[in-house]
Every structure is written in structure tokens, then in C-alpha cells.
Scaffold this active site. Structure first.
Site, mmCIF file in Angstrom:
data_model
loop_
_atom_site.group_PDB
_atom_site.id
_atom_site.type_symbol
_atom_site.label_atom_id
_atom_site.label_comp_id
_atom_site.label_asym_id
_atom_site.label_seq_id
_atom_site.Cartn_x
_atom_site.Cartn_y
_atom_site.Cartn_z
ATOM 1 N N VAL A 89 0.828 -1.195 0.000
ATOM 2 C CA VAL A 89 0.000 0.000 0.000
ATOM 3 C C VAL A 89 0.869 1.255 0.000
ATOM 4 O O VAL A 89 0.695 2.157 -0.814
ATOM 5 C CB VAL A 89 -0.942 0.017 1.221
ATOM 6 C CG1 VAL A 89 -1.697 1.341 1.290
ATOM 7 C CG2 VAL A 89 -1.923 -1.146 1.157
ATOM 8 N N ASP B 101 10.359 3.453 6.669
ATOM 9 C CA ASP B 101 10.020 2.093 7.068
ATOM 10 C C ASP B 101 11.053 1.621 8.090
ATOM 11 O O ASP B 101 12.211 2.024 8.036
ATOM 12 C CB ASP B 101 10.023 1.149 5.856
ATOM 13 C CG ASP B 101 9.208 -0.114 6.094
ATOM 14 O OD1 ASP B 101 8.141 -0.258 5.482
ATOM 15 O OD2 ASP B 101 9.647 -0.963 6.904
ATOM 16 N N CYS C 88 -7.191 -8.794 2.316
ATOM 17 C CA CYS C 88 -8.402 -7.974 2.468
ATOM 18 C C CYS C 88 -9.657 -8.808 2.662
ATOM 19 O O CYS C 88 -10.272 -8.782 3.719
ATOM 20 C CB CYS C 88 -8.559 -7.061 1.245
ATOM 21 S SG CYS C 88 -7.284 -5.781 1.122
#
Length: 453
Positions: free
Chosen positions: A39, A58, A283
Site C-alpha cells: 500500500v 520504514d 483484504c
């Protein structure tokens, strides 16, 4: 950042938000994307391609080093795309202080007891809060249950920043709609749902995303509506797939072909075309748990959502059962049988092995002492060996196998010459086509005992 509108950030004493039209003297807004996965990385690239200065942050040093070396770590972009000069990749949280906007895109997995794990959101909020400057707008993109932004993220931001949301910094929510492997539905192609804690924040967040999303934005009336919309999107799909999965098992007992039934029913104008199969990924098999968890907290147990999950979680065992029945039909002894599993990732066209339900099929077949091997032309072979505890071929070979389980129909598999494949297999081979990607008549003509979900 030509023509974009940006928020004019005020001091901590001010609670008034204004939008100013950018001119040549306005500094381009800097956006920090926290979390550079499937994402976050496309999001960072999308903002950079729209002339924003982007900080990609990150905690994973290997990911950041690969990105610094110009390597796409997702497989959904290109090396050239991640080499954009307007993105700086870092593991230094201090860089967050340079951003006017911070977008958080961290994982929100499900625990073993099916409860949502928001620890990554909380941790990211604490990190961002400890480094962000006054006037920053923080936008959460991670999938969460309704209320999470206010109940989890904002307290974490306030705890480490010593500032107050809505006065010293501002918060919005915009659920990700990333679809790995789908080039037609990238960041700019899909309407973006946006929300903010006030009308002014909502408008600012809408302007920000509207500058990079060609399809436009949808202004949700509250953060909770935006949060719920994401999990509802995928819960709806989960339930519809559960229906056709249960239907396929029922019709099998009636000796009626599911695909034929769906094609016949699909001739009606308002029939929705869903197909049976394994439900993996990050998802569809996850989001219903967010909704049902939050609902249960408020005293209502959503039975239909939970039953849909139960049905879809049962499908790997059903695929394994089809495989065993096909081997028996071919007069194969199970413990002497050799089965090749084609496609190990969770969906066609991607190499992501996480949340792949093929592993559950493999685990069930292993209980019968069947010799199993796997092959995936996209997924990393070493990662597949570790994930599946399975012998994974480096080069595809059908020689000596009794059956094929086509679990994930990558293009390489759907274009196979079935006659040539059958000639390499042992006598009287079986083909279990999980997604119904192979023509049944062609498979039969090639000499296969064919089964599909």
C-alpha cells in the site's frame, strides 16, 4: 506541485485552518509515507509522480536498502518508478519532522483468535507523534474497524507528541484500495474515500488526494463512515463468494456442474457474477473480522458475516477432498501418489505468498502421505519452501506425477498445451482446477480426469 492546494499550518495556539492557493513562492508540500509495503510504496510513488516531495519511511532496513538501490520491493511497480528523485527512503524516524502530511500505511493483521491487531497502528502513531512538527496532518490508510482512528491512533499521537489533535495537529482517514496485480486499478484510477476530524481537515485531505487521484474523491461525512466503508467493501465480496462456494459443494452432491449453473443464471440482467474458489489475500478474508469484532463489542453478533467466513475457510479442505476423490477415480493409491501443485500465491498475476490459502490445501493433502511438489512462476522459490514446507521446483516438470492441482491460475498455466502436459504425467492423470480456468472438454480430450470447484 503545480496548481495543488496545501494546508497553511498554524502554530499550536491557533485552531483555525485555511487553504491557500499555491503560487510560485509556495514551497512544495512534503509528504511522509510510513510503511513501504504493497500500500505505502505505490502511494509514495504516486505522490512523487505528482511533484510532491516524499519521504518514504520504514523500520525494515532491508526494504529501505533495496529501495535505495532502485529495486521495486512489491513487484507491482517498476524499478524505474521507485527511482524517482522526489522520494527519499529512510529508516530514520527523525525525517518525519520535515513533513506537512504524514500518511500511515502499516499492516493490520488478524490474530489467531480472529481479533484485529492494531499494534502496528499504535506503534506507528507513537513514532510519528514523537517526531512530527506542530501543524502536521496525519492520515491513516490502514484497514481498521470503525472508531480506531479516534480510539487508537489519536491517543498514540497525543501521548508522544504532547500535542492535542484538532488544535496542534490534524487527523484524517482514507482507506487504501490497493489491488496488487491489477494495472487498470492503480492509485489514480480508483475513487478515493476521504475523511477528516473537521470539515476544514476533510477539505484539505480531499484536496491532497484529489491532486493525485484522477478518478476523484468521495468525502465521507465522518471518519467512522470512511473506516466502515473499507471493511464493508470486502465483507460484501466475502459473503457473495461464500454463497457460491457453498453452492458449489451443494451442487456437487447433486451431480450438477456449478459453472454451468452460474452461466445459466448469469443470463438474467441483475445476476451478480461471483465464482467459487479459495479466498486468500490481505483484504477479503480479513476485513469481515474487523466489522464483526467491532459489532460484537457493541453487543450485536453478526452471524451472517461469521458464517460466510466459516464457509470460505472450509474451501481448502474441500479442494483437498476433490483431489483425493480424483486420485481414487484414477485408481491411484494415495500414499504412492505424486501431486504437483501449480500456483502458490494468493491470486493470479502476483507473487505474494502471504495469506495464501493454497498452504491449507497442501497441509490437508500432507495428512494422506501424498508426495507433493509445487511450482509458481512468479513467487520467490525459497520463500515458498519456507512458507509451505514444500518441495518447490526451480524449473517446471510434470514427469511422473499422478495429478495436478491448479491452485492459482497464472497465465503461464492457463495457456498450457494440455496434451503435451498429459504425455509427461503418469498414466490416467487427474487435473483439479480450483478456479475453473481450464476448459473441461479440452482437459478430457487430453486424457485427464477433471474436477473443478
Amino acid at each position: 506541485m503545480h496548481g495543488h492546494q496545501v494546508l497553511e499550518h498554524r502554530s499550536s495556539e491557533s485552531t483555525t485552518l485555511e487553504h491557500v492557493e499555491e503560487d510560485h513562492h509556495t514551497r512544495e508540500a512534503t509528504i511522509c509515507v510510513v510503511g513501504l509495503g504493497y500500500v505505502g510504496l505505490p502511494l509514495a510513488v504516486g505522490f512523487a509522480q505528482s511533484d510532491y516531495q516524499v519521504i518514504g519511511y520504514d523500520v525494515d532496513e532491508s526494504t529501505v536498502e533495496q529501495l535505495k538501490d532502485g529495486e521495486d520491493t512489491t513487484g507491482d511497480l517498476t524499478d524505474e518508478a521507485v527511482q524517482n528523485d522526489d522520494i527519499s527512503y529512510t529508516t530514520n524516524a527523525g525525517a518525519i519532522s520535515d513533513a506537512e502530511y504524514v500518511v500511515i500505511a502499516v499492516p493490520t493483521p488478524i490474530q489467531d483468535d480472529d481479533r484485529p491487531d492494531l499494534s502496528y497502528v499504535e506503534s506507528a502513531g507513537q513514532t510519528v507523534g514523537s517526531k512530527m512538527s506542530a501543524g502536521t496532518t496525519v492520515i491513516l490508510e490502514s484497514t481498521v474497524y470503525p472508531g480506531s482512528t479516534r480510539e487508537v491512533l489519536i491517543p498514540a499521537l497525543e501521548e508522544t507528541s504532547g500535542m492535542t489533535a484538532g488544535e496542534d495537529f490534524f487527523v484524517g482517514y482514507s482507506p487504501e484500495r490497493a489491488t496488487p496485480g491489477d494495472e487498470e486499478h492503480g492509485l489514480s484510477d480508483v475513487v478515493k474515500v476521504v475523511s477528516g476530524q473537521t470539515e476544514a481537515v476533510l477539505n484539505d485531505v480531499a484536496d491532497l488526494y484529489g491532486s493525485v487521484v484522477d478518478a476523484g474523491v468521495h468525502r465521507a461525512p465522518s471518519i467512522e463512515v470512511a473506516e466502515a466503508s473499507k471493511v464493508v467493501e470486502n465483507t460484501q465480496r466475502d459473503l457473495n463468494i461464500a454463497f457460491v462456494n457453498e453452492l458449489s459443494v451443494a451442487l456437487e452432491h447433486m451431480d450438477v456442474d456449478t459453472q454451468d449453473v452460474l452461466e445459466a443464471a448469469g443470463t438474467k440482467w441483475n445476476f451478480h457474477d461471483y465464482r467459487p474458489g479459495l479466498v486468500g489475500g490481505h483484504c477479503i478474508p480479513v476485513d469481515p473480522y474487523f466489522l464483526s469484532y467491532r459489532s460484537a463489542q457493541e453487543g450485536f453478533e453478526p452471524e451472517l458475516m461469521q458464517m460466510g467466513r466459516k464457509v470460505n475457510e472450509s474451501m481448502p479442505a474441500h479442494v483437498a477432498d476433490l483431489t483425493i476423490k480424483a486420485l481414487n477415480k484414477c485408481h491411484k493409491t494415495l500414499r504412492d501418489s505424486r501431486v504437483l501443485v501449480l500456483g502458490l500465491s494468493y491470486k493470479p498475476g502476483v507473487g505474494d505468498l502471504r495469506s495464501s490459502k493454497v498452504s491449507n490445501v497442501v497441509d490437508t493433502l500432507n495428512e494422506y502421505d501424498i508426495h507433493l511438489e509445487g511450482f509458481d512462476p512468479i513467487a520467490n522459490h525459497e520463500a515458498a519452501r519456507e512458507t509451505f514446507d514444500l518441495e518447490v521446483q526451480e524449473q517446471l516438470s510434470f514427469e511422473g506425477f499422478d495429478a495436478i492441482v491448479l491452485a492459482t491460475p497464472h497465465d503461464e498455466f492457463t495457456k498450457m498445451d494440455l496434451g503435451a502436459v498429459a504425455s509427461e504425467l503418469d498414466d490416467d492423470p487427474a487435473l483439479v482446477d480450483v478456479a475453473g480456468a481450464i476448459d473441461e472438454d479440452e482437459a478430457a480430450d487430453a486424457g485427464f480426469t477433471y474436477r473443478r470447484v
